[in-house]
Design a protein around this motif. Structure first.
Motif, PDB file in Angstrom:
ATOM      1  N   MET A  73      31.560  22.749  68.983  1.00 23.98           N
ATOM      2  CA  MET A  73      31.931  23.823  68.063  1.00 23.98           C
ATOM      3  C   MET A  73      30.679  24.582  67.632  1.00 23.98           C
ATOM      4  O   MET A  73      29.632  23.965  67.399  1.00 23.98           O
ATOM      5  N   GLU A  74      30.816  25.902  67.543  1.00 30.68           N
ATOM      6  CA  GLU A  74      29.678  26.730  67.145  1.00 30.68           C
ATOM      7  C   GLU A  74      29.153  26.296  65.781  1.00 30.68           C
ATOM      8  O   GLU A  74      29.916  25.947  64.881  1.00 30.68           O
ATOM      9  N   ALA A  83      35.311  15.961  67.268  1.00 30.13           N
ATOM     10  CA  ALA A  83      35.475  17.258  67.925  1.00 30.13           C
ATOM     11  C   ALA A  83      34.339  18.230  67.607  1.00 30.13           C
ATOM     12  O   ALA A  83      34.335  19.350  68.104  1.00 30.13           O
ATOM     13  N   GLY A  84      33.388  17.818  66.780  1.00 30.08           N
ATOM     14  CA  GLY A  84      32.226  18.656  66.506  1.00 30.08           C
ATOM     15  C   GLY A  84      32.141  19.226  65.115  1.00 30.08           C
ATOM     16  O   GLY A  84      31.149  19.871  64.759  1.00 30.08           O
ATOM     17  N   LEU A  85      33.158  19.021  64.290  1.00 24.02           N
ATOM     18  CA  LEU A  85      33.062  19.453  62.889  1.00 24.02           C
ATOM     19  C   LEU A  85      31.985  18.616  62.195  1.00 24.02           C
ATOM     20  O   LEU A  85      31.884  17.415  62.440  1.00 24.02           O
ATOM     21  N   TRP A 120      44.400  19.994  62.630  1.00 27.12           N
ATOM     22  CA  TRP A 120      42.961  20.254  62.684  1.00 27.12           C
ATOM     23  C   TRP A 120      42.539  20.658  64.097  1.00 27.12           C
ATOM     24  O   TRP A 120      41.817  21.617  64.297  1.00 27.12           O
ATOM     25  N   LEU A 121      43.017  19.921  65.096  1.00 30.00           N
ATOM     26  CA  LEU A 121      42.653  20.245  66.474  1.00 30.00           C
ATOM     27  C   LEU A 121      43.186  21.611  66.885  1.00 30.00           C
ATOM     28  O   LEU A 121      42.536  22.354  67.626  1.00 30.00           O
ATOM     29  N   GLU A 122      44.376  21.955  66.392  1.00 26.58           N
ATOM     30  CA  GLU A 122      44.937  23.279  66.674  1.00 26.58           C
ATOM     31  C   GLU A 122      44.050  24.364  66.072  1.00 26.58           C
ATOM     32  O   GLU A 122      43.792  25.398  66.706  1.00 26.58           O
ATOM     33  N   ASN A 123      43.603  24.150  64.831  1.00 22.00           N
ATOM     34  CA  ASN A 123      42.740  25.142  64.183  1.00 22.00           C
ATOM     35  C   ASN A 123      41.444  25.329  64.955  1.00 22.00           C
ATOM     36  O   ASN A 123      40.957  26.455  65.119  1.00 22.00           O
ATOM     37  N   ALA A 124      40.873  24.235  65.419  1.00 17.20           N
ATOM     38  CA  ALA A 124      39.643  24.329  66.190  1.00 17.20           C
ATOM     39  C   ALA A 124      39.866  25.109  67.482  1.00 17.20           C
ATOM     40  O   ALA A 124      39.023  25.915  67.897  1.00 17.20           O
ATOM     41  N   LYS A 125      40.993  24.908  68.114  1.00 17.43           N
ATOM     42  CA  LYS A 125      41.305  25.579  69.379  1.00 17.43           C
ATOM     43  C   LYS A 125      41.460  27.084  69.184  1.00 17.43           C
ATOM     44  O   LYS A 125      41.155  27.877  70.087  1.00 17.43           O
ATOM     45  N   LEU A 126      41.917  27.497  67.984  1.00 17.46           N
ATOM     46  CA  LEU A 126      42.111  28.923  67.711  1.00 17.46           C
ATOM     47  C   LEU A 126      40.809  29.712  67.805  1.00 17.46           C
ATOM     48  O   LEU A 126      40.823  30.929  68.002  1.00 17.46           O
ATOM     49  N   LEU A 127      39.691  29.013  67.663  1.00 16.44           N
ATOM     50  CA  LEU A 127      38.396  29.694  67.652  1.00 16.44           C
ATOM     51  C   LEU A 127      37.757  29.791  69.031  1.00 16.44           C
ATOM     52  O   LEU A 127      36.665  30.338  69.171  1.00 16.44           O
TER      53      LEU A 127
END
Length: 298
Positions: A1-2, A43-45, A262-269
């Motif tokens: 994740m950025e 997942a990188g958060l 949470w994983l869905e939110n990360a995927k949106l980016l």
């Protein structure tokens, strides 16, 4: 994740952070919290944000991820009594609250303590700021900040006392973009955004039952963004990408008690920031429609 450099603090924070309110208020078990927080960190958060008044949020975070303390930056807030027999914003309360937070979180320090939405009048008295400065000097927190909006947030930023600002910004809440973000940038402050998707107030297609997102619902009826007519995932993604496209924003806090969400939110980016034309269209619409009373919603 950025990840982005969090102002002058030297922290490199993930652009998506996990808000702890739902963890505290939705009655999840320790096992569920462990799954949620563990999957997010995996997942990188690397940013977790909570508060003294989020029910058992601090306890669950401390219990489930204390063994991974080096994997994340930990933000909490202080100001509300929440079981301590002292008035809100009393300096003695703040000192007790900070110590209680460290105990609940099972850590010797947090990375940022934010004053939790106190008024400009209280800020101007200076006592609450002094308590946070002492906590920083004693190593209980690495940095101090203010969480709030509008004139109080502007005073906090311009005071020069704080390293961090937590404030509301979204497609339905854009006052801070011109009011406080430029001032925060001048001072090298880290900026983390709360309510970055306006509580998805449009998701049911009708006035929300909860009072909290109703003001956003009303505003969105007037703003009438065309992208809100699409699927929920697409519209939430556009809203979140808009907030993270705003200059001066380093991270956005999204709360959930659902590991899958949470994983869905990360995927949106994954698509990255909004195209400039789409970003400017949202900003232009706001400037055309927003009323003078459309201030930041703490």
């Amino acid at each position: 994740m950025e990840k982005r450099q969090y102002g002058r603090t030297g922290m490199n924070v993930s652009i998506l952070g996990l808000g702890g309110a739902e963890i505290g208020f939705q009655g999840i078990t320790g096992e569920q919290a462990d799954k949620l927080l563990g999957s997010a960190l995996d997942a990188g958060l690397n940013l977790i944000d909570t508060a003294e008044c989020y029910a058992i949020s601090e306890e669950l975070i401390g219990k489930t991820v204390r063994h991974r303390r080096d994997d994340y930056y930990l933000f909490t807030k202080c100001g509300h009594s929440s079981g301590i027999d002292l008035p809100d914003w009393d300096p003695a309360l703040l000192e007790q609250s900070i110590d209680r937070s460290l105990s609940r979180l099972q850590t010797d320090y947090v990375d940022v303590i934010h004053l939790h939405s106190c008024s400009e009048d209280i800020l101007r008295q200076g006592d609450v700021i002094d308590v946070l400065k002492r906590a920083k000097e004693k190593g209980k927190t690495r940095f101090i900040g203010y969480s709030g909006d509008s004139s109080a947030a502007l005073y906090a930023v311009q005071s020069g006392a704080f390293d961090s600002l937590e404030t509301s910004i979204s497609i339905a809440d854009q006052e801070a973009i011109e009011l406080t973000l430029p001032e925060a940038a001048k001072r090298g402050m880290g900026v983390v955004v709360k309510r970055p998707i306006a509580n998805a107030a449009w998701k049911t297609g009708k006035l929300p039952e909860d009072e909290y997102p109703r003001e956003y619902w009303r505003r969105l009826q007037e703003l009438n963004y065309d992208f809100l007519d699409g699927g929920l995932s697409e519209s939430v993604g556009t809203a979140l990408r808009f907030t993270l496209s705003i200059p001066g924003v380093h991270a956005a806090i999204v709360g959930t008690a659902n590991p899958g969400r949470w994983l869905e939110n990360a995927k949106l980016l994954e698509e990255g920031l909004l195209p400039r034309q789409q970003y400017e269209a949202i900003r232009t619409r706001w400037k055309e429609i927003a009323g003078a009373d459309w201030v930041g919603q703490g």
